[in-house]
Write an enzyme that holds these catalytic residues in place. Structure first.
Site, mmCIF file in Angstrom:
data_model
loop_
_atom_site.group_PDB
_atom_site.id
_atom_site.type_symbol
_atom_site.label_atom_id
_atom_site.label_comp_id
_atom_site.label_asym_id
_atom_site.label_seq_id
_atom_site.Cartn_x
_atom_site.Cartn_y
_atom_site.Cartn_z
ATOM 1 N N GLU A 165 38.363 22.820 35.378
ATOM 2 C CA GLU A 165 39.824 22.889 35.231
ATOM 3 C C GLU A 165 40.570 21.845 36.063
ATOM 4 O O GLU A 165 41.320 22.195 36.990
ATOM 5 C CB GLU A 165 40.315 24.303 35.569
ATOM 6 C CG GLU A 165 39.744 25.354 34.631
ATOM 7 C CD GLU A 165 40.359 26.744 34.804
ATOM 8 O OE1 GLU A 165 41.114 26.943 35.763
ATOM 9 O OE2 GLU A 165 40.081 27.609 33.967
ATOM 10 N N GLU A 367 34.302 30.022 30.375
ATOM 11 C CA GLU A 367 34.848 31.151 31.146
ATOM 12 C C GLU A 367 35.711 31.976 30.201
ATOM 13 O O GLU A 367 36.454 31.418 29.388
ATOM 14 C CB GLU A 367 35.777 30.695 32.283
ATOM 15 C CG GLU A 367 35.098 30.220 33.525
ATOM 16 C CD GLU A 367 36.084 29.893 34.649
ATOM 17 O OE1 GLU A 367 37.144 30.551 34.747
ATOM 18 O OE2 GLU A 367 35.782 28.967 35.415
HETATM 19 C C1 BGP Z 1 39.922 30.181 36.200
HETATM 20 C C2 BGP Z 1 39.128 29.605 37.335
HETATM 21 C C3 BGP Z 1 38.278 30.603 38.074
HETATM 22 C C4 BGP Z 1 38.764 32.023 38.104
HETATM 23 C C5 BGP Z 1 39.479 32.452 36.835
HETATM 24 C C6 BGP Z 1 40.224 33.765 36.921
HETATM 25 O O1 BGP Z 1 41.081 29.458 36.021
HETATM 26 O O2 BGP Z 1 38.288 28.564 36.902
HETATM 27 O O3 BGP Z 1 38.012 30.044 39.312
HETATM 28 O O4 BGP Z 1 39.340 32.342 39.281
HETATM 29 O O5 BGP Z 1 40.375 31.486 36.378
HETATM 30 O O6 BGP Z 1 41.488 33.586 37.494
HETATM 31 P P1 BGP Z 1 41.978 34.332 38.788
HETATM 32 O O7 BGP Z 1 40.837 34.360 39.713
HETATM 33 O O8 BGP Z 1 43.099 33.519 39.305
HETATM 34 O O9 BGP Z 1 42.416 35.684 38.354
#
Ligand code: BGP
Length: 469
Positions: A165, A367
């Site tokens: 990202e 993801e």
């Molecule tokens: C994505 C990232 C992760 C993870 C996920 C969930 O954007 O790559 O690192 O954290 O989001 O988001 P969050 O943890 O902010 O709830």
């Protein structure tokens, strides 16, 4: 209704070094920008849980890999922490390297393919203090880091990624001022985005160089992972709404997609930026660097769509051009804990966009997951969290993937985000994503939630039973 994924579709999990490892000051690890922020202002983190903790993966990696294996996963992605692999002089830290060698070996012993990412928002503090991504020297430092990683692990790793990202740090740290150093300056954000793009390209170049010298195995692939949420606007859009869509898609998605397929930044976006006096700080020779940025495949992180409309004001508080305002779709179904819309069809729309606009680039969903607060509410009498909401969330996304593949999308696999509850940046352990619970009160002990055995069945059958239309 039953949806079937292809037999060779891979199913696994994603995580990152800074969110799982903990052991922040062990074995010669340098400090990161997260440690720095945690020290400066711990109250910015949910329940004052800073970057130091992770979910104890550093100590627990063997058990975690075995747990993944027990769910029949075939692969997982994590990231090397720059701060662990290198010392402040940019040389290998042998103890840091030893840890990743152990993780990789353990994955192989358990017949799991480790996917390795090089950067997950975790700038070393020493480099941040030299200007971070605003400084071209840091771009060079990243290239050195990538070179060392390829040389150290190139014979062991098949699937490499330069960044996770790359849009997030420009947005969160420099444009929207949500993460340290809390800057709200569109121009600085754009320069950071531009410099990270150069770093990605130099990383890819290092990969090919290391391969040609035999440090990296012949069958290795290099990729980029981003959250390419397809933007939507309202029904019956005005020409201004469509223009907002073009720039939103241009800066967040096509910027990276063009870079990794064509070796250049999207011309229309660069022209608009030029007309508005917002051209990033270019140097002669940058175009040649961009040409190095093409990759073998792509990771697509998907949590939520982006909904936008034409901006009410043409400029922001600093007088920089504004391209869009958020649009609140009346029918949006929300994950209230995270404030993100749940829209499984977005995954399908991305697949169709790829088929239409970038047909030669294969991808996987790198993801996808659902974070929920206070999951203790959902325990049954045996103490197991009954996370039916998560099962429904994943089912619907997988079903849309199956449909996208049927309609011609080249989607090769799926990694669930946060298989084991982990530390989520400033939200710390507020929202839990895991199929596996981590008990913070009992030495990070792991417990299966209901979704774990459900997912194992999906991995085995590649079939999903749900309704999506
Ligand atoms: C994505 C990232 C992760 C993870 C996920 C969930 O954007 O790559 O690192 O954290 O989001 O988001 P969050 O943890 O902010 O709830």
């Amino acid at each position: 209704m039953k949806y079937q994924l292809p037999k060779d579709f891979f199913l696994g999990a994603a995580m990152s070094g800074p969110q799982t490892e903990g052991a922040y000051n062990k074995d010669g690890r340098q400090r990161s920008i997260w440690d720095m922020w945690s020290d400066l202002s711990i109250s910015d983190f949910y329940n004052k849980v800073g970057s130091y903790v992770g979910n104890n993966f550093y100590e627990n990696y063997e058990e975690d890999i075995k747990l993944m294996k027990s769910l029949h996963l075939d692969s997982f992605r994590t990231s090397i922490q720059w701060t662990r692999l290198l010392d402040e002089n940019g040389k290998i830290n042998p103890l840091g390297a030893a840890f990743y060698h152990k993780v990789i070996a353990c994955a192989k012993d358990n017949q799991m393919e480790p996917f390795m990412n090089l950067y997950h928002f975790d700038m070393p503090e020493a480099l941040y203090l030299r200007g971070g991504w605003e400084n071209r020297e840091v771009v060079e430092a990243y290239a050195n880091y990538a070179r060392q990683a390829f040389r150290e692990f190139g014979r062991e790793i098949k699937y490499w990624f330069t960044f996770n990202e790359p849009i997030v740090e420009p947005d969160q740290r420099y444009r929207n001022g949500v993460w340290y150093p809390f800057i709200r300056d569109a121009r600085r954000g754009l320069n950071v985005q531009y410099n990270i793009s150069l770093a990605h390209c130099l990383g890819v170049e290092e990969f090919h160089r290391a391969k040609s010298k035999g440090f990296v195995r012949d069958d290795a692939k290099i990729g980029l992972i981003n959250c390419f949420a397809p933007p939507y606007t309202r029904e019956n859009p005005t020409p201004e709404d469509l223009e907002a869509l073009r720039m939103e898609d241009g800066i967040n998605n096509r910027w990276w997609l063009d870079l990794v397929t064509k070796g250049q930044l999207p011309e229309d976006v660069m022209n608009t930026l030029k007309d508005l006096g917002m051209t990033p700080d270019r140097r002669p020779g940058d175009e040649t660097i961009f040409q190095l940025g093409k990759v073998d495949w792509l990771g697509f992180n998907y949590y939520h769509p982006s909904r936008i409309q034409a901006p009410r004001e043409k400029t922001d508080e600093m007088g920089y051009p504004k391209f869009s305002d958020p649009y609140h779709w009346p029918e949006a179904k929300m994950n209230v804990y995270r404030g993100w819309e749940i829209y499984p069809k977005g995954i399908y729309d991305f697949g169709m966009k790829m088929k239409r606009e970038y047909p030669d680039l294969k991808f996987f969903v790198s993801e996808n997951g659902m974070g929920v607060e206070r999951e203790g509410r959902f325990r049954d009498k045996n103490g197991q969290i009954q996370d039916d909401y998560r099962i429904q969330f994943v089912s619907q996304h997988l079903a849309w993937i199956a449909k996208a593949i049927e309609d011609g999308a080249q989607c090769l696999g799926y990694h669930y985000w946060g298989l084991i509850d982990n530390w989520s940046w400033s939200n710390a352990f507020k929202n839990r994503y895991g199929f596996i619970e981590v008990d913070l009160m009992d030495n990070y002990k792991r417990h299966f939630k209901k979704s774990a055995s459900w997912f194992r069945e999906v991995v085995d059958s590649k079939a999903i039973d749900t309704n999506i239309e």
